[in-house]
Design a protein around this motif. Structure first.
Motif, PDB file in Angstrom:
ATOM      1  N   THR A 320     -47.318  20.108  17.154  1.00 21.06           N
ATOM      2  CA  THR A 320     -48.964  19.626  17.912  1.00 21.06           C
ATOM      3  C   THR A 320     -49.930  20.280  18.699  1.00 21.06           C
ATOM      4  O   THR A 320     -50.433  21.735  17.426  1.00 21.06           O
ATOM      5  N   SER A 321     -50.233  19.982  18.908  1.00 20.14           N
ATOM      6  CA  SER A 321     -51.991  21.097  19.289  1.00 20.14           C
ATOM      7  C   SER A 321     -51.521  22.899  19.714  1.00 20.14           C
ATOM      8  O   SER A 321     -52.259  23.594  20.199  1.00 20.14           O
ATOM      9  N   ALA A 322     -50.122  22.713  19.977  1.00 17.02           N
ATOM     10  CA  ALA A 322     -49.211  23.979  20.313  1.00 17.02           C
ATOM     11  C   ALA A 322     -49.413  25.178  19.047  1.00 17.02           C
ATOM     12  O   ALA A 322     -49.830  26.306  19.938  1.00 17.02           O
ATOM     13  N   LEU A 323     -50.004  24.324  18.108  1.00 16.95           N
ATOM     14  CA  LEU A 323     -50.596  26.049  16.725  1.00 16.95           C
ATOM     15  C   LEU A 323     -51.635  25.632  16.991  1.00 16.95           C
ATOM     16  O   LEU A 323     -52.477  24.557  16.439  1.00 16.95           O
ATOM     17  N   GLY A 324     -52.668  26.072  17.296  1.00 21.24           N
ATOM     18  CA  GLY A 324     -54.166  25.998  17.411  1.00 21.24           C
ATOM     19  C   GLY A 324     -54.985  27.619  17.703  1.00 21.24           C
ATOM     20  O   GLY A 324     -54.970  28.075  16.493  1.00 21.24           O
ATOM     21  N   MET A 325     -55.753  27.891  18.333  1.00 18.37           N
ATOM     22  CA  MET A 325     -56.444  28.451  18.577  1.00 18.37           C
ATOM     23  C   MET A 325     -55.402  29.947  18.332  1.00 18.37           C
ATOM     24  O   MET A 325     -54.000  30.350  18.644  1.00 18.37           O
ATOM     25  N   GLY A 326     -55.630  30.703  17.417  1.00 17.72           N
ATOM     26  CA  GLY A 326     -54.887  31.555  17.073  1.00 17.72           C
ATOM     27  C   GLY A 326     -54.176  32.004  16.353  1.00 17.72           C
ATOM     28  O   GLY A 326     -54.437  33.419  14.919  1.00 17.72           O
ATOM     29  N   PHE A 327     -54.121  30.449  15.451  1.00 17.34           N
ATOM     30  CA  PHE A 327     -53.825  31.278  14.212  1.00 17.34           C
ATOM     31  C   PHE A 327     -54.318  31.114  12.828  1.00 17.34           C
ATOM     32  O   PHE A 327     -55.495  30.529  12.610  1.00 17.34           O
ATOM     33  N   ASP A 328     -54.121  32.699  12.449  1.00 17.11           N
ATOM     34  CA  ASP A 328     -55.553  32.686  10.736  1.00 17.11           C
ATOM     35  C   ASP A 328     -54.276  32.738   9.485  1.00 17.11           C
ATOM     36  O   ASP A 328     -53.349  33.953   9.324  1.00 17.11           O
ATOM     37  N   LYS A 329     -54.606  31.950   9.376  1.00 16.56           N
ATOM     38  CA  LYS A 329     -54.599  31.816   7.928  1.00 16.56           C
ATOM     39  C   LYS A 329     -55.315  31.237   6.363  1.00 16.56           C
ATOM     40  O   LYS A 329     -55.865  30.342   6.562  1.00 16.56           O
ATOM     41  N   PRO A 330     -56.252  32.236   6.623  1.00 18.30           N
ATOM     42  CA  PRO A 330     -57.836  32.463   5.709  1.00 18.30           C
ATOM     43  C   PRO A 330     -57.675  31.455   4.259  1.00 18.30           C
ATOM     44  O   PRO A 330     -59.352  30.509   4.331  1.00 18.30           O
ATOM     45  N   ASP A 331     -55.879  30.942   3.764  1.00 18.11           N
ATOM     46  CA  ASP A 331     -56.080  30.087   2.664  1.00 18.11           C
ATOM     47  C   ASP A 331     -55.785  29.150   2.520  1.00 18.11           C
ATOM     48  O   ASP A 331     -54.996  28.016   2.030  1.00 18.11           O
ATOM     49  N   LEU A 332     -55.267  28.659   4.271  1.00 16.06           N
ATOM     50  CA  LEU A 332     -54.801  26.769   4.146  1.00 16.06           C
ATOM     51  C   LEU A 332     -55.717  26.241   3.666  1.00 16.06           C
ATOM     52  O   LEU A 332     -56.117  25.859   3.269  1.00 16.06           O
ATOM     53  N   GLY A 333     -54.834  25.499   3.749  1.00 13.86           N
ATOM     54  CA  GLY A 333     -55.424  24.369   2.102  1.00 13.86           C
ATOM     55  C   GLY A 333     -55.401  23.185   2.476  1.00 13.86           C
ATOM     56  O   GLY A 333     -56.827  22.705   2.105  1.00 13.86           O
ATOM     57  N   PHE A 334     -54.867  22.545   3.964  1.00 13.33           N
ATOM     58  CA  PHE A 334     -55.676  21.044   4.125  1.00 13.33           C
ATOM     59  C   PHE A 334     -54.907  21.529   5.983  1.00 13.33           C
ATOM     60  O   PHE A 334     -54.113  22.142   6.410  1.00 13.33           O
ATOM     61  N   VAL A 335     -55.814  20.303   6.604  1.00 16.94           N
ATOM     62  CA  VAL A 335     -55.372  20.224   7.444  1.00 16.94           C
ATOM     63  C   VAL A 335     -55.501  18.443   7.489  1.00 16.94           C
ATOM     64  O   VAL A 335     -56.404  17.379   6.939  1.00 16.94           O
ATOM     65  N   VAL A 336     -53.630  18.119   8.147  1.00 17.43           N
ATOM     66  CA  VAL A 336     -53.133  16.424   8.536  1.00 17.43           C
ATOM     67  C   VAL A 336     -53.215  15.561   9.450  1.00 17.43           C
ATOM     68  O   VAL A 336     -52.683  16.703   9.683  1.00 17.43           O
ATOM     69  N   HIS A 337     -53.992  14.664   9.773  1.00 20.22           N
ATOM     70  CA  HIS A 337     -53.739  14.561  11.429  1.00 20.22           C
ATOM     71  C   HIS A 337     -53.004  12.766  11.401  1.00 20.22           C
ATOM     72  O   HIS A 337     -53.844  11.645  10.634  1.00 20.22           O
ATOM     73  N   GLY A 352     -60.694  23.615  11.975  1.00 21.98           N
ATOM     74  CA  GLY A 352     -61.497  25.087  11.587  1.00 21.98           C
ATOM     75  C   GLY A 352     -60.005  26.023  11.540  1.00 21.98           C
ATOM     76  O   GLY A 352     -60.698  26.739  10.772  1.00 21.98           O
ATOM     77  N   ARG A 353     -58.956  25.455  11.443  1.00 25.62           N
ATOM     78  CA  ARG A 353     -57.712  26.232  10.997  1.00 25.62           C
ATOM     79  C   ARG A 353     -58.030  26.063   9.280  1.00 25.62           C
ATOM     80  O   ARG A 353     -57.521  27.134   8.800  1.00 25.62           O
ATOM     81  N   ALA A 354     -58.562  25.519   8.525  1.00 29.17           N
ATOM     82  CA  ALA A 354     -58.786  25.385   7.444  1.00 29.17           C
ATOM     83  C   ALA A 354     -59.796  26.187   6.530  1.00 29.17           C
ATOM     84  O   ALA A 354     -60.495  25.562   7.080  1.00 29.17           O
ATOM     85  N   GLY A 355     -59.314  26.418   5.658  1.00 29.17           N
ATOM     86  CA  GLY A 355     -60.687  26.859   4.968  1.00 29.17           C
ATOM     87  C   GLY A 355     -62.112  27.612   5.099  1.00 29.17           C
ATOM     88  O   GLY A 355     -62.693  28.251   4.843  1.00 29.17           O
ATOM     89  N   ARG A 356     -61.189  28.565   5.845  1.00 26.41           N
ATOM     90  CA  ARG A 356     -62.046  29.602   6.298  1.00 26.41           C
ATOM     91  C   ARG A 356     -61.979  31.037   5.181  1.00 26.41           C
ATOM     92  O   ARG A 356     -63.088  31.720   5.135  1.00 26.41           O
ATOM     93  N   GLY A 357     -61.392  31.598   4.299  1.00 25.58           N
ATOM     94  CA  GLY A 357     -61.549  32.430   3.398  1.00 25.58           C
ATOM     95  C   GLY A 357     -61.000  31.627   2.270  1.00 25.58           C
ATOM     96  O   GLY A 357     -60.886  32.206   1.192  1.00 25.58           O
ATOM     97  N   SER A 358     -61.208  30.634   2.021  1.00 27.36           N
ATOM     98  CA  SER A 358     -61.534  29.406   0.306  1.00 27.36           C
ATOM     99  C   SER A 358     -62.271  29.249   0.458  1.00 27.36           C
ATOM    100  O   SER A 358     -63.136  28.288   1.668  1.00 27.36           O
ATOM    101  N   ALA A 359     -62.960  28.439  -1.272  1.00 25.83           N
ATOM    102  CA  ALA A 359     -64.215  27.378  -1.301  1.00 25.83           C
ATOM    103  C   ALA A 359     -64.318  26.022  -0.998  1.00 25.83           C
ATOM    104  O   ALA A 359     -64.756  25.536  -0.280  1.00 25.83           O
ATOM    105  N   ASN A 360     -62.501  26.058  -0.846  1.00 25.57           N
ATOM    106  CA  ASN A 360     -62.341  24.462  -0.790  1.00 25.57           C
ATOM    107  C   ASN A 360     -61.039  24.225  -0.032  1.00 25.57           C
ATOM    108  O   ASN A 360     -60.376  24.919   0.334  1.00 25.57           O
TER     109      ASN A 360
END
Length: 726
Positions: A320-337, A352-360
């Motif tokens: 749920t939205s409990a996992l949101g602000m503050g979680f930082d994984k630069p290579d998070l590959g996907f977000v599905v809702h 915006g959790r996804a793709g912070r440090g990766s090209a795709n």
């Protein structure tokens, strides 16, 4: 907790000649930045140094609105070390979530910044924090906004902090705003905190999700002369898409078919706790390495789950939205809702959790037909009403001493969470204050700002409409989201399904569809018995307290499903929707209840013995539904029907959804065992009976009705209901 002792964190780190000698602030800042990131060629992004300069040289108040991953933390870490080198006190960062604090402390330590945190999870460690501050061994102190309202912290520790603070940072500053998608009343106290600071202390507010309305609101609360830096918010790494499927079965079937194909590890967001838990269970049963992460997840487990995702030990967290602000994984590959958030701003914050440090990174929305109902529920649940606010003020005004929240629940018909939210709103407005022992009235006049809440409500409706438009649009999705955040640079991304065509598969494997269908048909959840009376019942004319007598308690019960469930929840929501007509239970639903009954029986009725008969609750709104369900249980289970309880004094009062004390008062002595039912009970020798009802909410209806049956000679009462609220 002790400050880290890496070389950059020794007391000499911030007074190193390399920091002091360069002629310009930019030269000094660049040296610090390169030390922080460990790269000799590092340089500032556009706007980073300008913000640092405004804070360090001009002592200004600044607002930075930049996309996630831009480097907002570098601004306040560099500014903190420069200010410390010039003799300033530690930086105070107001940070909203424990997960965010953990990441910020870890990032600070890696960067050579001596950081500590004080929040609800480590409140007992204040002596260690205080000693480190006194020894000037802390460069950055993180504090949760809720600590600002804690009476002891506010009175004993905060004044000293304010006197020593060299820089105030408000992270995730959109929480300050009434318009923000994650509005928290405690954040509105920050304006009071800013007002207490010496004029020479710079202030920095940062956020990645703020449109023009929110920016204006934050600027107003920061004060005059705010220096605002807004950058482009579009994320080039994200590939957006929307796949509209007919129902929950198809959405889950799609996930079962294609989850393994999604890049790396990621997050699957749902709108409700039950949807997250059900989805995680289904995926895990199919062999996917996933876990659920919700507001019900234990705080210690949350931390381990976050680490598991960061280390790619799970394919996904279903959250749920409990996992949101503050979680930082630069290579998070996907977000599905699975289901859409209620606004483009909230949606963009999560993707915006996804793709912070990766090209795709891939982002896919699978909207649901039930989304609007869920949006409406959460929107109305968080809005204070004038009636409830005046009731709280009246109760506190009449009290001779501070009142605890449980004591207030016996005076005001509000559940704990909305009551606490309302108290915080009233506290921010200056009408009440939290003190040792609870809450008290300040005596300050207070008026309900109907225009303000109407404005907020309308803004939420507009945002919901915008989210539906996003789902149905044919143009560039990233451009639409950026424009929703009033980004003047919004332009087609060339990557989303609107720009480049559908990039995701749409087929659903037949086996996956069958598995999803079977999972959604899974029914049955426990209805735990009440064992304690609410506090303060005497003030409502009900003379009970402490524990229920064992001989008057009901046994463990079962419900077909929650109203928020993905499976039977859809059919049940339709049954209990406002204005829905009463009608007999349909055969499929009756068979599902029978399956629940069968599974329950295999568990040996939780040690209570097999029921010998059926009793129905008297229903004023759904008599056909309850009566037909009771009859079906009798016919299929070959059990005698003893009849139904009688209503007294016109039946229960009040509405569903009230707090525990008021719900109990509303049903107290409203059910009785009539002569015919009493005679039928006597003829079956006091064996266990099934008590059939349509909807369970507070559980006090079942408790009071079951108590009446126990007093009439029933050996045990086993509740069996169609739906559980929430």
């Amino acid at each position: 907790m002790t400050p880290s002792q890496s070389p950059l964190q020794q007391p000499t780190a911030v007074t190193d000649p390399a920091v002091q000698d360069p002629a310009s602030t930019r030269d000094q800042a660049l040296v610090v930045l390169r030390n922080l990131v460990g790269r000799a060629d590092a340089d500032f992004h556009d706007g980073q140094f300008e913000a640092i300069e405004a804070l360090v040289d001009a002592g200004r108040r600044a607002l930075v609105v930049q996309r996630t991953g831009w480097g907002k933390s570098a601004v306040y870490f560099v500014a903190s070390l420069l200010l410390r080198a010039r003799g300033a006190g530690p930086t105070l960062i107001v940070s909203p979530l424990l997960a965010l604090m953990r990441d910020q402390v870890a990032a600070a330590e890696r960067a050579g910044v001596r950081a500590m945190a004080i929040n609800s999870a480590n409140a007992t460690e204040w002596d260690l924090v205080s000693a480190a501050l006194a020894a000037d061994e802390v460069d950055v102190l993180l504090v949760s906004p809720e600590r600002l309202t804690n009476p002891s912290f506010r009175e004993n520790q905060l004044p000293t902090l304010i006197r020593r603070t060299g820089l105030l940072v408000i992270d995730e500053a959109h929480c300050i705003s009434d318009w923000g998608h994650d509005f928290r009343p405690d954040y509105r106290r920050i304006a009071d905190l800013i007002a207490q600071l010496p004029a020479s202390v710079p202030v920095l507010a940062t956020t990645a999700t703020a449109n023009s309305r929110v920016v204006a609101d934050i600027e107003e609360q920061l004060g005059t002369g705010v220096f605002t830096i807004r950058g482009p918010l579009a994320r080039k790494s994200l590939r957006l898409g929307v796949l509209r499927l007919s129902d929950s079965r198809d959405r889950l079937g799609w996930l079962l078919t294609h989850l393994a194909e999604l890049p790396g590890s990621g997050i699957i967001y749902t709108l409700t706790v039950s949807a997250a838990e059900d989805t995680a269970r289904l995926l895990a049963e199919a062999g996917h390495v996933v876990r659920s992460y919700t507001g019900r997840t234990d705080p210690m487990d949350r931390e381990s789950l976050e680490e598991a995702l960061k280390n790619n030990q799970v394919k996904a967290l279903v959250a749920t939205s409990a996992l949101g602000m503050g979680f930082d994984k630069p290579d998070l590959g996907f977000v599905v809702h699975l289901g859409a958030p209620s606004s483009p701003v909230a949606y963009y914050q999560q993707v915006g959790r996804a793709g912070r440090g990766s090209a795709n990174a891939d982002v896919l929305l699978l909207p649901g037909s039930e989304d609007k109902d869920i949006w409406q529920y959460f929107a109305t649940a968080s809005m204070p009403s004038q009636e409830k606010a005046m009731a709280v003020l009246g109760a506190l005004g009449e009290a001779a001493r501070p009142m605890s929240t449980p004591a207030l629940e016996a005076r005001v018909d509000l559940r704990r969470t909305p009551l606490e939210l309302l108290l915080k709103v009233l506290a921010v407005d200056g009408a009440v204050r939290r003190v040792s022992g609870g809450w008290e009235s300040t005596g300050q006049p207070w008026a309900y700002d109907a225009e303000r809440y109407q404005r907020i409500a309308q803004a939420r409706v507009d945002e919901q409409d915008s989210m539906v438009e996003y789902e149905q649009m044919t143009g560039c999705r990233m451009e639409y989201l950026a424009a929703a955040l009033d980004d003047s640079t919004a332009a087609p991304c060339g990557r989303c399904d609107g720009c480049a065509g559908r990039w995701f598969p749409t087929e659903i494997g037949s086996g996956a569809a069958a598995a999803a269908s079977e999972s959604l048909s899974h029914a049955g959840l426990p209805v735990d018995p009440r064992t304690l009376w609410p506090t303060g019942m005497d003030s409502l004319g009900v003379q009970v307290k402490g524990k229920l007598k064992p001989e008057e308690q009901v046994g463990p019960g079962r419900a077909l499903a929650r109203l928020t469930d993905l499976g039977w929840g859809n059919a049940l929501r339709a049954r209990f929707a406002a204005g829905a007509p009463d009608a007999p239970v349909d055969p499929a639903m009756a068979q599902a209840v029978v399956a629940v009954l069968r599974d329950w029986g295999q568990a040996r009725w939780a040690g209570q013995g097999r029921p010998v008969a059926v009793v129905a609750m008297p229903s004023r709104s759904k008599p056909q539904l309850v009566g037909s369900l009771a009859q079906a249980m009798c016919e299929i289970g070959q059990l005698p029907y003893l009849g139904q309880l009688s209503l007294e004094f016109g039946g229960p009062t009040g509405e569903r959804g009230g707090n525990s004390a008021y719900r109990l008062a509303g049903v107290w002595d409203r059910f009785s065992v009539g002569p015919d039912l009493a005679a039928a009970i006597a003829s079956y020798g006091g064996g266990p009976v099934l008590l059939i009802d349509d909807l369970v909410d507070s559980r006090w209806t079942l408790t009071v009705a079951g108590r009446a049956l126990r007093q009439a000679g029933v050996g045990q009462v086993l509740p069996l209901v169609l739906a559980q609220a929430g």
